[in-house]
Structures are given as structure tokens and as C-alpha cells.
Design an enzyme around this catalytic site. Sequence first.
Site, mmCIF file in Angstrom:
data_model
loop_
_atom_site.group_PDB
_atom_site.id
_atom_site.type_symbol
_atom_site.label_atom_id
_atom_site.label_comp_id
_atom_site.label_asym_id
_atom_site.label_seq_id
_atom_site.Cartn_x
_atom_site.Cartn_y
_atom_site.Cartn_z
ATOM 1 N N HIS A 113 0.869 -1.183 0.000
ATOM 2 C CA HIS A 113 0.000 0.000 0.000
ATOM 3 C C HIS A 113 0.899 1.224 0.000
ATOM 4 C CE1 HIS A 113 -3.814 2.148 0.737
ATOM 5 N NE2 HIS A 113 -3.014 3.046 1.304
ATOM 6 N N CYS A 114 0.763 2.044 -1.031
ATOM 7 C CA CYS A 114 1.671 3.172 -1.222
ATOM 8 C C CYS A 114 1.011 4.477 -0.785
ATOM 9 C CB CYS A 114 2.088 3.262 -2.692
ATOM 10 S SG CYS A 114 3.272 4.589 -3.017
ATOM 11 N N PRO A 115 1.509 5.124 0.260
ATOM 12 C CA PRO A 115 0.921 6.402 0.690
ATOM 13 C C PRO A 115 1.167 7.532 -0.297
ATOM 14 C CG PRO A 115 2.904 5.918 1.950
ATOM 15 C CD PRO A 115 2.630 4.711 1.132
#
Length: 323
Positions: A113-115
Site C-alpha cells: 500500500h503506497c501512501p
Amino acid sequence: VTMTNIGEKVVCLVAYHIFFMLFVWSYWKTIFTLPMNPSKEFHLSYSDKESLEREPRGESQQEVLRRAAKDLPIYTRTMSGAIRYCDRCHLVKPDRCHHCSVCDKCILKMDHHCPWVNNCVGFSNYKFFLLFLAYSLLYCLFIAATDLQYFIKFWTNGLPDTQAKFHIMFLFFAAAMFSVSLSSLFGYHCWLVSKNKSTLEVFRAPIFRHRTDKNGFSLGFSKNLRQVFGDEKKYWLLPVFSSLGDGCSFPTCLVNQDPEQASTPGGLNSTSKNESHLFPAKPLRDSQSHLLTDTTSWPDIGAKADKGKVGMSNPALTMENET
């Protein structure tokens, strides 16, 4: 404005906007492409859910999950050898699928999950994410390269004494720093593609029925590359979805395994490198099978053979869940 040669201005402007548009396009697709979730066939039916809730023991619950998963193309297991099940989404997890705690959903072939893009990077947008890294790196390198000569003039007092010279200095430092960080991240993901791995699989190798195999999904560099970018080379450099398969099933490298080998939980006591997994009799999806050039057949394992396999010796461990 600082350039004096007209031809140099035209070349720089054209190249700049090409890199900029490809960068923005791939960044947009990475952000707004919804992550793919497992299809309905992986969700438990209402009766299976009730049966699972009624069963008090892990072994009985695993029997329910084995019945639900008998026709599904799944070959990976938990560390205890149990069927991978998500108790939040109430589904049997496909291979390489993981539950994202941020999105609160199971994501097909989840990488991370890439912020920075506020999205999960998985099967549906991994190609876009990779192109985003590539074009943002090229964009920063182009800016740093074209700004270098004026950055040198700044330190040698070769620029007019205006506020623009401070912009030139800041632009070079920003582009150079982003180039360094992006090059390391892009190189890492290029290595992942070449090995057909995800970030999660690097930290926890996939566990098959009889052993852990960190290279279980690797088919060789060319086929690994085509799994992400597809067979049509004209789409490779464009942020257009062209990845092979449906995200639920994946071809694996298969070799023979000794049928007399004793079952061990999770396959942690792996055998020699020439031995591998014993898979259930389920064919690959049509969209995936052409990746394998050989005619490897799937061994026929009946329901009775499944009953005594890995993970059933310790009922307390059979319902282990993964994220």
C-alpha cells in the site's frame, strides 16, 4: 528564457513535455485505478459460512474450507499448511492475494500500500506504478541534465544577477535528489519483475503444499516480464493495462517431488532444490496457460489424499490467517 539557441529551446521544450505527459499519465493511472478484488467464486457461500461458524475445531473448519476450495486454482498455503482464508472478507484467498489493512479489502497480487499514491499497488495497477517510477525518474534526470550548465554558471558568477538564478539552483538540487531516490526504488522493482516477486513475497516467501519456495512463480526473465507488461510490445511503454491473466491464478515452475516425502507443517524442512511442490489437480486458467511452453501435467490427487496432508496434524494451527 536563458537559452540563446532557438533549436536548443525547441528540443528541450518538446522533450520536456513528452516526459511530463507520460509521467502525469502513469501517475494518474496509478492513483485512480481501483485495486482488483477476488472474484465471487472465491467467496464462501452462505451455507459454508454457517458451517464454518458452527465448527468448533480448526480441523473441522479446514474440512469446510477444503470443500469450498476444491475447484479453485489455489496452490499456496499458510505457514501451518492450511487453506489461506480471510476472516474479514469471508473468502478463500487466491494465490498471491493479501488483505490490506488500510483498504480493508483483499487485493489480488498485492505488492504494497503506497501512501504516495494513496492506493494499493497490486495486479490491476502494478504496471502503471512501474511506469510512473520510470517516467518520473526520466523527468527528473532530464531536468537535472538540462539545468546542469546553468547550475555551474551560478557558482562561477556567469548568470545575470536576478532572482532566476536562485530558481536554477533550487531546481537542480530538487531534481538531483529525487533522481537518486527514484533510481533506487525503480531498480528494486525492476529486480522484482525479473524474479516475478512482489514486495510482500520478498519478506515472506510463498508456501506451497510441501515446501516454501521463494522462486515458485518465476518462469524466467522473458516470461516474468510478459506477465507484467503483456505480449503486445507496442503497449509496454504506455500506461495501458496489458498484464497477462486474471490476477487469481498464476503459472508456476513445476518439477517432480518425491511422493514418499513426509509432510511437514508449512514445508519449512524443505528437501533438495531438485524437488518441488505437489499440486492438486486443477488446470491453469486459459489466459495463463500459454506462458508455460512445456506440457507438464498436474498430478491427480483425490479428496482422500487431501484429507491427511500438511497442516492437519495440529488442529490448533489450521486456521492461521495472513494479512
